[in-house]
Design an enzyme around this catalytic site. Structure first.
Site, PDB file in Angstrom:
ATOM      1  N   ARG A   1      34.195  39.222  30.190  1.00 36.37           N
ATOM      2  CA  ARG A   1      34.563  37.941  29.584  1.00 36.37           C
ATOM      3  C   ARG A   1      34.557  37.998  28.061  1.00 36.37           C
ATOM      4  NH1 ARG A   1      32.963  33.286  32.303  1.00 36.37           N
ATOM      5  NH2 ARG A   1      31.475  34.670  33.315  1.00 36.37           N
TER       6      ARG A   1
ATOM      7  N   TYR B   1      32.598  26.293  39.052  1.00 34.02           N
ATOM      8  CA  TYR B   1      31.351  26.433  38.285  1.00 34.02           C
ATOM      9  C   TYR B   1      31.088  25.231  37.382  1.00 34.02           C
ATOM     10  CZ  TYR B   1      32.760  31.295  39.196  1.00 34.02           C
ATOM     11  OH  TYR B   1      33.190  32.454  39.773  1.00 34.02           O
TER      12      TYR B   1
ATOM     13  N   CYS C   1      46.942  19.396  45.789  1.00 33.92           N
ATOM     14  CA  CYS C   1      46.611  18.247  46.619  1.00 33.92           C
ATOM     15  C   CYS C   1      45.121  18.115  46.835  1.00 33.92           C
ATOM     16  CB  CYS C   1      47.336  18.368  47.942  1.00 33.92           C
ATOM     17  SG  CYS C   1      49.081  18.124  47.682  1.00 33.92           S
ATOM     18  N   GLU C   2      44.380  17.978  45.771  1.00 30.98           N
ATOM     19  CA  GLU C   2      42.988  17.568  45.922  1.00 30.98           C
ATOM     20  C   GLU C   2      42.450  17.047  44.609  1.00 30.98           C
ATOM     21  OE1 GLU C   2      41.500  21.490  47.476  1.00 30.98           O
ATOM     22  OE2 GLU C   2      39.736  20.879  46.328  1.00 30.98           O
TER      23      GLU C   2
HETATM   24  N1  LLP Z   1      29.006  44.196  35.273  1.00 35.06           N
HETATM   25  C1  LLP Z   1      28.761  43.771  36.519  1.00 35.06           C
HETATM   26  C2  LLP Z   1      28.014  44.633  37.416  1.00 35.06           C
HETATM   27  C3  LLP Z   1      29.226  42.527  36.954  1.00 35.06           C
HETATM   28  O1  LLP Z   1      28.970  42.127  38.189  1.00 35.06           O
HETATM   29  C4  LLP Z   1      29.954  41.716  36.051  1.00 35.06           C
HETATM   30  C5  LLP Z   1      30.450  40.413  36.477  1.00 35.06           C
HETATM   31  C6  LLP Z   1      30.207  42.195  34.767  1.00 35.06           C
HETATM   32  C7  LLP Z   1      29.706  43.438  34.405  1.00 35.06           C
HETATM   33  C8  LLP Z   1      31.000  41.426  33.753  1.00 35.06           C
HETATM   34  O2  LLP Z   1      30.455  40.203  33.439  1.00 35.06           O
HETATM   35  P1  LLP Z   1      31.061  39.375  32.204  1.00 35.06           P
HETATM   36  O3  LLP Z   1      30.738  40.118  30.937  1.00 35.06           O
HETATM   37  O4  LLP Z   1      32.517  39.284  32.397  1.00 35.06           O
HETATM   38  O5  LLP Z   1      30.391  38.056  32.321  1.00 35.06           O
HETATM   39  N2  LLP Z   1      33.910  34.660  38.204  1.00 35.06           N
HETATM   40  C9  LLP Z   1      32.783  34.322  37.364  1.00 35.06           C
HETATM   41  C10 LLP Z   1      32.108  35.529  36.796  1.00 35.06           C
HETATM   42  C11 LLP Z   1      31.648  36.511  37.859  1.00 35.06           C
HETATM   43  C12 LLP Z   1      31.129  37.747  37.224  1.00 35.06           C
HETATM   44  C13 LLP Z   1      30.841  38.791  38.215  1.00 35.06           C
HETATM   45  N3  LLP Z   1      30.339  39.999  37.658  1.00 35.06           N
HETATM   46  C14 LLP Z   1      33.266  33.387  36.252  1.00 35.06           C
HETATM   47  O6  LLP Z   1      34.432  33.020  36.239  1.00 35.06           O
HETATM   48  O7  LLP Z   1      32.485  32.975  35.406  1.00 35.06           O
END
Ligand code: LLP
Length: 463
Positions: A323, A364, A391-392
């Protein structure tokens, strides 16, 4: 604030209903650099440009909704992370945030490594030429086929997530006559201050092997005993969208504690630790993320200090930001459709996308900001909820924000900081067509992931 006490309607700051906002911004035309990618600006005519191109031109050429990815911003963030951590550490971009072959090439050129967590991501990475040794393979339930592929192509590391997987990877590696470099993912028991669904270091969840109760030590024992495995280190990922470094510090301390215990028991100093990703970004002006160099220094200091105290050589550190690299680099461009003012409440602004291109608000309770980008406006702010066309009623893109009250159908609005986990979590709900990703750089725009077509949908539906 009670609505009945302020029956006059939603357009003035003193009559606002309850919500996740403070006061309306003083200048709705201002673009807060915290939430927009670096090359976004407003030109003399009031229109927003990115990479030197007017967004209206992008909408004309590529349609809406569209994810607009600022390539220079993405590359600059890659460089900032690589530079902050330096040559004695490794930065793995977490591909789950957003992955495409163009992005893999940019990562390769900028010297980053790549974390993948499925066979599909591995295919994308390899196809775009990422050297296998620069790939880390993650996942709590890798299939045997995925493990075989990862071992065969020679990924730099597989991050082991369970006792069964330790045996599985060792078996596959031995069968293929290889010795696979692995890390063991541990859960360090930290309560990360983030949404429950994206916190991963507490013990009651599916990832990793608990440090508590000696399970992680037992995992190390087993991994060290298996010929097919070369145990290179310990991995911990505490969650996502985290601002507070305290969780990382506790995690680093506990992981170093395990390294010391391993040295004491086996006489082996594991050479690496991976502290995962999860660094927060600014979705709204209220968020204050840390810069990569601050993060690198905080993590480096704590690991060095703990290792010195334990009499260990400082291991090589790796991190896995997803992210924090791609999130701020993109915005979603929408065209405004129906505008529905609800007297005394707020104005619902419908756009031509929604929860199929950004599920994060619904899933979230994520907060986003929004701006009118096809023109400037001096009209008074109105409180809006930006909703999609699905549709929600939970189909909300931006729960509470302010847009100018002269907003009209056909205007273009953009939601910044949608580079991470929006396209990668997009769906075909209601047979929506997933939007394209358009990369913009130095006055040039090109599609790197094309828009889905109705033919794409029908192609999968074999009748
Ligand atoms: N490393 C591992 C082992 C992870 O599981 C994740 C994210 C990352 C790195 C990267 O995390 P970041 O720096 O992107 O936060 N869909 C959710 C986030 C799920 C993250 C899953 N793992 C959202 O939209 O906030």
């Amino acid at each position: 604030m009670s609505r009945s006490a302020h029956p006059a309607g939603p357009r003035h700051a003193d009559v606002l209903p309850e919500g996740h906002y403070t006061a309306p911004p003083t200048d709705l035309n201002a673009l807060d650099a915290k939430v927009w990618s670096r090359t976004v600006a407003r030109n003399a005519d009031g229109a927003v440009t990115v990479g030197g191109i007017e967004v209206a031109r992008l909408a004309e050429e590529f349609g809406t909704p569209a994810y607009i990815l600022d390539e220079s911003d993405f590359r600059a963030r890659c460089r900032a992370w690589a530079h902050a951590f330096g040559p004695d550490a490794d930065v793995f971009y977490a591909g789950k945030a957003f992955l495409s072959r163009a992005v893999v090439r940019w990562l390769k050129e900028e010297g980053l490594n790549l974390d993948v967590c499925s066979g599909g991501e591995l295919t994308c990475a390899l196809d775009a030429g990422m050297p296998a040794e620069r790939i880390a393979f993650h996942g709590n339930n890798k299939t045997v086929a995925e493990i075989e592929r990862a071992v065969t192509v020679g990924v730099g590391r597989i991050v082991l997530d369970s006792f069964q997987e330790i045996a599985r990877v060792a078996h596959v590696a031995q069968r293929l006559g290889k010795r696979q470099r692995v890390q063991i993912r541990v859960t360090v028991g930290v309560e990360a201050h983030t949404h429950e669904f994206i916190a991963t270091a507490h013990e009651d969840q599916k990832f990793g092997i608990a440090l508590a109760g000696g399970e992680a030590a037992e995992a190390v024992r087993r991994a060290l005993a298996l010929d097919g495995l070369e145990l290179i280190g310990i991995h911990s990922h505490i969650g996502s969208q985290i601002f507070d470094m305290a969780g990382f510090e506790v995690s680093a301390r506990r992981v170093v504690g395990l390294l010391a215990a391993v040295r004491d028991e086996h006489g082996v100093e594991l050479p690496e630790i991976d502290l995962g990703g999860g660094l927060g970004i600014a979705y709204t002006s209220d968020d204050d993320p840390r810069e990569p160099h601050e993060i690198a220094k905080a993590l480096g200091d704590i690991v060095t200090r703990e290792c010195e105290a334990a009499g260990l050589a400082t291991p090589r550190i790796s991190v896995e930001p997803g992210r924090a690299i791609v999130g701020p680099s993109a915005f979603t461009l929408y065209e405004v459709g129906t505008i529905k003012p609800l007297e005394g409440l707020r104005t619902y602004v419908s756009v031509d996308g929604g929860m199929s291109d950004n599920i994060r608000t619904a899933l979230y309770d994520a907060e986003y900001s929004v701006a009118l980008v096809s023109r400037a406006s001096d009209a008074e702010p109105m409180l809006v909820r930006v909703v999609g066309k699905h549709c929600e009623s939970g189909d909300i893109v931006v729960r509470d924000a302010f847009l100018p009250s002269d907003l009209a159908p056909g205007d273009l609005i953009a939601v910044p900081a949608t580079g991470a986990y929006c396209r990668s979590m997009a769906s075909n709900y209601n047979h929506a067509l997933r939007p394209p990703v358009v990369a913009v750089r130095d006055g040039q725009a090109r599609v790197i992931v094309r828009r889905e077509t109705e033919e794409d949908l029908l192609r999968l539906d074999v009748g």
